[in-house]
Design an enzyme around this catalytic site. Structure first.
Site, PDB file in Angstrom:
ATOM      1  N   HIS A  56      -9.252  -0.369   9.951  1.00 43.25           N
ATOM      2  CA  HIS A  56     -10.376  -0.810  10.089  1.00 43.25           C
ATOM      3  C   HIS A  56     -10.674  -0.246  11.642  1.00 43.25           C
ATOM      4  CE1 HIS A  56      -9.030  -3.896   7.428  1.00 43.25           C
ATOM      5  NE2 HIS A  56     -10.200  -4.064   6.894  1.00 43.25           N
ATOM      6  N   ASP A  59      -8.887  -2.479  14.199  1.00 42.02           N
ATOM      7  CA  ASP A  59      -7.535  -2.404  14.143  1.00 42.02           C
ATOM      8  C   ASP A  59      -7.017  -1.386  15.143  1.00 42.02           C
ATOM      9  OD1 ASP A  59      -7.207  -3.779  11.757  1.00 42.02           O
ATOM     10  OD2 ASP A  59      -7.121  -1.980  10.409  1.00 42.02           O
ATOM     11  N   MET A  90      -8.318   7.235   4.617  1.00 39.34           N
ATOM     12  CA  MET A  90      -9.287   6.390   4.473  1.00 39.34           C
ATOM     13  C   MET A  90      -9.624   5.574   5.798  1.00 39.34           C
ATOM     14  SD  MET A  90      -9.264   2.609   4.090  1.00 39.34           S
ATOM     15  CE  MET A  90      -8.498   1.657   2.773  1.00 39.34           C
ATOM     16  N   GLU A 183     -14.606  -2.408  -2.732  1.00 34.97           N
ATOM     17  CA  GLU A 183     -13.518  -3.078  -3.270  1.00 34.97           C
ATOM     18  C   GLU A 183     -13.910  -4.650  -3.651  1.00 34.97           C
ATOM     19  OE1 GLU A 183     -10.469  -3.046  -0.434  1.00 34.97           O
ATOM     20  OE2 GLU A 183      -9.404  -4.757  -1.134  1.00 34.97           O
ATOM     21  N   LYS A 185     -13.390  -8.520  -4.734  1.00 31.57           N
ATOM     22  CA  LYS A 185     -12.451  -9.636  -4.721  1.00 31.57           C
ATOM     23  C   LYS A 185     -13.013 -10.917  -5.097  1.00 31.57           C
ATOM     24  CE  LYS A 185      -9.158 -11.923  -1.528  1.00 31.57           C
ATOM     25  NZ  LYS A 185      -8.673 -11.996   0.013  1.00 31.57           N
ATOM     26  N   GLU A 219      -7.956  -3.498  -6.197  1.00 33.28           N
ATOM     27  CA  GLU A 219      -6.808  -3.979  -5.704  1.00 33.28           C
ATOM     28  C   GLU A 219      -6.111  -4.681  -6.610  1.00 33.28           C
ATOM     29  OE1 GLU A 219      -6.517  -5.720  -1.614  1.00 33.28           O
ATOM     30  OE2 GLU A 219      -5.398  -7.220  -2.401  1.00 33.28           O
ATOM     31  N   HIS A 222      -6.468  -8.503  -6.241  1.00 34.10           N
ATOM     32  CA  HIS A 222      -7.816  -9.080  -6.554  1.00 34.10           C
ATOM     33  C   HIS A 222      -8.349  -9.310  -8.088  1.00 34.10           C
ATOM     34  CE1 HIS A 222      -9.015  -7.582  -2.073  1.00 34.10           C
ATOM     35  NE2 HIS A 222      -8.126  -8.496  -2.367  1.00 34.10           N
ATOM     36  N   ASP A 247      -5.551  -0.051  -4.049  1.00 37.06           N
ATOM     37  CA  ASP A 247      -5.282  -0.795  -3.163  1.00 37.06           C
ATOM     38  C   ASP A 247      -3.926  -1.458  -3.908  1.00 37.06           C
ATOM     39  OD1 ASP A 247      -6.432  -0.348  -0.753  1.00 37.06           O
ATOM     40  OD2 ASP A 247      -7.334  -2.342  -0.753  1.00 37.06           O
ATOM     41  N   ASP A 257      -4.469 -15.607  -1.958  1.00 38.84           N
ATOM     42  CA  ASP A 257      -4.364 -14.200  -1.657  1.00 38.84           C
ATOM     43  C   ASP A 257      -3.002 -13.723  -1.135  1.00 38.84           C
ATOM     44  OD1 ASP A 257      -5.028 -11.607  -1.241  1.00 38.84           O
ATOM     45  OD2 ASP A 257      -6.173 -11.938   0.662  1.00 38.84           O
ATOM     46  N   ASP A 259      -1.093 -10.828  -1.431  1.00 35.70           N
ATOM     47  CA  ASP A 259      -0.690  -9.372  -0.811  1.00 35.70           C
ATOM     48  C   ASP A 259       0.620  -9.306  -0.823  1.00 35.70           C
ATOM     49  OD1 ASP A 259      -3.516  -8.958  -0.561  1.00 35.70           O
ATOM     50  OD2 ASP A 259      -3.553  -9.499   1.270  1.00 35.70           O
ATOM     51  N   ASP A 289      -1.846  -2.249   0.101  1.00 34.37           N
ATOM     52  CA  ASP A 289      -2.629  -3.276   0.734  1.00 34.37           C
ATOM     53  C   ASP A 289      -1.749  -4.375   0.899  1.00 34.37           C
ATOM     54  OD1 ASP A 289      -4.100  -4.490   2.559  1.00 34.37           O
ATOM     55  OD2 ASP A 289      -6.141  -4.347   0.910  1.00 34.37           O
TER      56      ASP A 289
END
Ligand code: GLT
Ligand code: MN
Ligand code: MN
Length: 389
Positions: A56, A59, A90, A183, A185, A219, A222, A247, A257, A259, A289
């Site tokens: 991002h 980030d 990406m 994406e 979710k 993902e 998700h 993802d 969530d 992950d 991810d």
């Protein structure tokens, strides 16, 4: 100790800075790990054998950085990429963390927020392209509601569409070689997020001005949060030519969530997913991810990342065995066998074929009585996965 399950660049394994950089904050607890700099994370990923790193905007560049700070940070990051050979396939925008986005970004009711979201995304697209990204992800984490009193969902769809149309024109105007991946979710962090599934995104894409520039980034977690079959969503995206990115992680259905590390919750689902991606020849990034359990230190983070890649490669090897297994292939052939000479009647519509079909001697009772041996087929799959076959 390199073995068959050691990652190579051609495996295209990528991680977000936010994944291996996750410090373990959750809604109930403070961080448990010290933050690592983006440069340190690039070196960590290179040490583990990853191919690329995604990010991002924030980030890498703090949201309040001055232009001079931005340039210095980007220069240091590019140097780390050059030294390690990692690429940035990406990039994406953080449109969820800042309080400005508490009511959404592109769909927010306040026009000032919508303008800021577009401004921030254009700058983040510039950054992503500067770093070499070819895919730009849109995860609308805050594009939703807790109460539908807040906004007519038709208005939300129109605003989201306007924003994507604006941004595809921006990319064209700049002559960037960049495609978008949406994406989905279902919820979290909002009570409900618009366009909650990959299937919903695929329908929405066709309403855009430049659908050819826009695909999906499904993902695992998700779709599984919503109790859906992730493989089926991925297959639909592939069938539509829209699987631009993926993802990979894991998740128990019906939970928050999570992950988790790829394959951590449901290895059989992960197996059929890897088999699909390899069978069809998906050649995009395999992006993990996910993040390490909150119990882990930096060594645990490395074990998490290694585990994602290793599990993918183990499942790829299992898929090869599955495809080459004579008994499995025999059972599949048997299940697809044409015992009624029906295959020659089936085909595209014609009046003759319709007549032939109406008159065909098809024994309903016999069709219903046939066993398909999927119990045996599934057990053989399980035995391959458990390592006894
Ligand atoms: C966030 C989210 C992910 C998205 C990332 C991209 S950010 O971590 O949980 O699913 O892919 O914005
Ligand atoms: Mn994701
Ligand atoms: Mn997630």
């Amino acid at each position: 100790m390199a073995d068959n399950y050691s990652p190579r660049p051609e495996d295209k394994f990528t991680f977000g800075l936010w994944t291996v950089g996750n410090v373990g904050r959750d809604p109930f607890g403070e961080p448990v790990r010290s933050p690592l700099s983006p440069v340190a994370l690039v070196h960590l990923l290179a040490e583990l054998g990853a191919y690329g790193v995604n990010l991002h905007d924030n980030d890498l560049v703090p949201i309040d950085a001055t232009p001079a700070e931005r340039d210095r940070i980007v220069r240091d990051f590019k140097r780390a990429l050059a030294v390690t050979g990692l690429v940035v396939p990406m990039a994406t925008t953080n449109l969820f963390a800042d309080p400005a986005f508490k009511d959404g970004a592109f769909t927010a009711n306040d026009p000032g927020v919508r303008a800021y979201a577009l401004q921030k995304t254009m700058k983040a697209i510039d950054l992503g392209v500067e770093l070499g990204a070819g895919i730009y992800v849109f995860w609308g984490g805050r594009e939703g509601v807790e109460t539908d009193a807040a906004r007519d969902p038709l208005v939300a769809l129109a605003r989201f569409r306007d924003a994507l149309n604006f941004l595809t024109e921006y990319v064209r105007d700049q002559e960037y070689d960049l495609r978008f991946a949406l994406e989905a979710k279902p919820n979290e962090p909002r009570g409900d997020i618009y366009l909650a599934t990959t299937g919903a995104m695929l329908g929405f894409i066709e309403t855009l001005d430049h659908p050819e520039m826009v695909g999906v980034n499904p993902e695992v977690a998700h779709e599984q949060m919503a109790g859906l079959n992730f493989l089926h969503a991925v297959a639909q995206a592939w069938d539509a030519g829209k699987l631009f990115h993926i993802d990979l992680n894991d998740q128990f259905p019906g939970r928050y969530d999570q992950d988790f590390r790829f394959g951590a919750a449901n290895p059989k689902n992960a197996f059929f997913l890897v088999k699909f991606l390899e069978d069809v020849g998906y050649d995009g990034s395999r992006h993990f991810d996910a993040h390490a359990y909150r119990t882990e230190d930096v060594e645990g983070v490395k074990a998490f990342a290694r585990g994602c890649m290793r599990t993918y490669l183990i499942l790829k090897e299992k898929a090869r065995r599955w495809n080459e297994d004579a008994e499995i292939q025999g059972l599949l052939q048997e299940a697809n066998a044409d015992r009624d000479d029906a295959a020659e009647i089936l085909g595209p519509y014609s009046r003759e074929r319709a007549e032939a079909l109406k008159g065909a001697a098809l024994d309903r009772i016999a069709l219903g009585a046939r066993g398909l041996a999927y119990e045996r087929l599934d057990q053989l799959t399980t035995e391959i996965l458990l390592g006894v076959r």
